[in-house]
Design an enzyme around this catalytic site. Sequence first.
Site, PDB file in Angstrom:
ATOM      1  N   GLU A  45     -13.759  -0.372  -5.550  1.00  0.00           N
ATOM      2  CA  GLU A  45     -12.745   0.050  -4.583  1.00  0.00           C
ATOM      3  C   GLU A  45     -12.563  -0.952  -3.446  1.00  0.00           C
ATOM      4  O   GLU A  45     -11.460  -1.136  -2.948  1.00  0.00           O
ATOM      5  CB  GLU A  45     -13.049   1.450  -4.044  1.00  0.00           C
ATOM      6  CG  GLU A  45     -12.917   2.562  -5.086  1.00  0.00           C
ATOM      7  CD  GLU A  45     -11.546   2.622  -5.782  1.00  0.00           C
ATOM      8  OE1 GLU A  45     -10.559   2.102  -5.234  1.00  0.00           O
ATOM      9  OE2 GLU A  45     -11.481   3.186  -6.889  1.00  0.00           O
ATOM     10  N   TYR A 128      -8.403   5.483   2.717  1.00  0.00           N
ATOM     11  CA  TYR A 128      -8.171   5.288   1.291  1.00  0.00           C
ATOM     12  C   TYR A 128      -9.496   5.090   0.544  1.00  0.00           C
ATOM     13  O   TYR A 128      -9.797   5.782  -0.423  1.00  0.00           O
ATOM     14  CB  TYR A 128      -7.234   4.087   1.038  1.00  0.00           C
ATOM     15  CG  TYR A 128      -7.340   3.637  -0.396  1.00  0.00           C
ATOM     16  CD1 TYR A 128      -6.668   4.321  -1.401  1.00  0.00           C
ATOM     17  CD2 TYR A 128      -8.191   2.599  -0.770  1.00  0.00           C
ATOM     18  CE1 TYR A 128      -6.823   3.972  -2.732  1.00  0.00           C
ATOM     19  CE2 TYR A 128      -8.362   2.244  -2.092  1.00  0.00           C
ATOM     20  CZ  TYR A 128      -7.667   2.927  -3.066  1.00  0.00           C
ATOM     21  OH  TYR A 128      -7.837   2.597  -4.379  1.00  0.00           O
ATOM     22  N   ASP A 146      -2.448   5.063  -2.269  1.00  0.00           N
ATOM     23  CA  ASP A 146      -2.288   3.613  -2.161  1.00  0.00           C
ATOM     24  C   ASP A 146      -0.848   3.290  -2.550  1.00  0.00           C
ATOM     25  O   ASP A 146      -0.013   4.196  -2.650  1.00  0.00           O
ATOM     26  CB  ASP A 146      -3.318   2.885  -3.039  1.00  0.00           C
ATOM     27  CG  ASP A 146      -3.071   3.085  -4.533  1.00  0.00           C
ATOM     28  OD1 ASP A 146      -2.192   3.906  -4.902  1.00  0.00           O
ATOM     29  OD2 ASP A 146      -3.749   2.420  -5.336  1.00  0.00           O
TER      30      ASP A 146
END
Length: 361
Positions: A45, A128, A146
């Site tokens: 990520e 996020y 996103d």
Amino acid sequence: MNQHSMLSAPQTGRFRRKLLGWFRANKRSLPWRGQKDWYPIYLAEIILQQTTVEQGLPYYRAFIRRFPHVSALAAADLQEVLKLWQGLGYYARARNMHKAAGILVKEYHGRFPREYKQALKLPGIGPYTAAAILSQAYNRVLAVVDGNVSRVITRLLALEDDIRRTDTQKRIQHVADLLISRKYPGDFNEAMMELGALLCTPRAPRCGACPIRFYCRARAEGKTGHIPYKSPPSPKLKQYHLVMIRERDNRLLLQQRSDEGLLAGMWGFPVRAVSEKELEKPEELEEIIFKRSVLKKISPPMRHIYSHIDLKYRVLWLREHKESARDKGNGRWLKRYELESYPIHKAHLKALEWFDKQCCS
Ligand code: ADE
């Protein structure tokens, strides 16, 4: 049906089942998928922020091989982390990732916190990333938004508002929060991202293959071509540089950037900022051609685009014979092969590539 609660409860259930069914059958096989260990998910990520899976995958593989556990990452030298990150850009991500690894080892016994608020306190972890990690690793019901998810949701709702605006992003987040599967939040998040990456693409979306096409207002109204709407970006700051590759006794001068700013901690060649005009005719800038050096060659103009800067530059290959007073600094005179072990930022990697081509032609 308003835009905030666009689907009834049974419809939402069917929507989730369609999406998850499609995801399970069509997802790409990616190395961090299907595991519950938080660390590979965390690495992925962080690497995938502002990066496509395609671009990020080789970096992910290199990092997991070199640093298979968070303790290995925490113990590493920052320079080594930056070296492995070289070419990916946004180097603050690498610095923050390294810093966060240290905190996780020291303060969290090498585990990632389960609480959203605690996760957000870690360097480099924003809403996020926190949602992406916690949903995938710990099944926490936190919806990620996103670029891919924004596109899917604005099309789903035929929302024509500017996606650069915070209020639009809030609205999108709100819809994502309503839609996310309570049972499989991690898969749901990945499914939305995957749908945006594989089918609901910016141009020429493959609506015919989309599992949620019957819920999509943009498709029904023939608006996928102009949704999402994104206002034009503010113009980038223009910068012009002369990049000096100074050569002496078969060594090149390399310098480290300070600990702050865009390229903090990375290495590069000495630079002189000039005007657009000066970049056109650098030969006329007498003073920069050091008295004791010979200008061997000048590169054609090159360009590198950062998030806020549009950099145009030319490379000057200078051969020097004597030490000059300017050499006392944070620079190192290195053999060409020694440069390979230094983290060099992309614009200057391109300068070095040009230089390598000059030697034998
Ligand atoms: N982009 C960022 N994270 C992702 C993930 N987990 N799957 C697919 N694309 C992604």
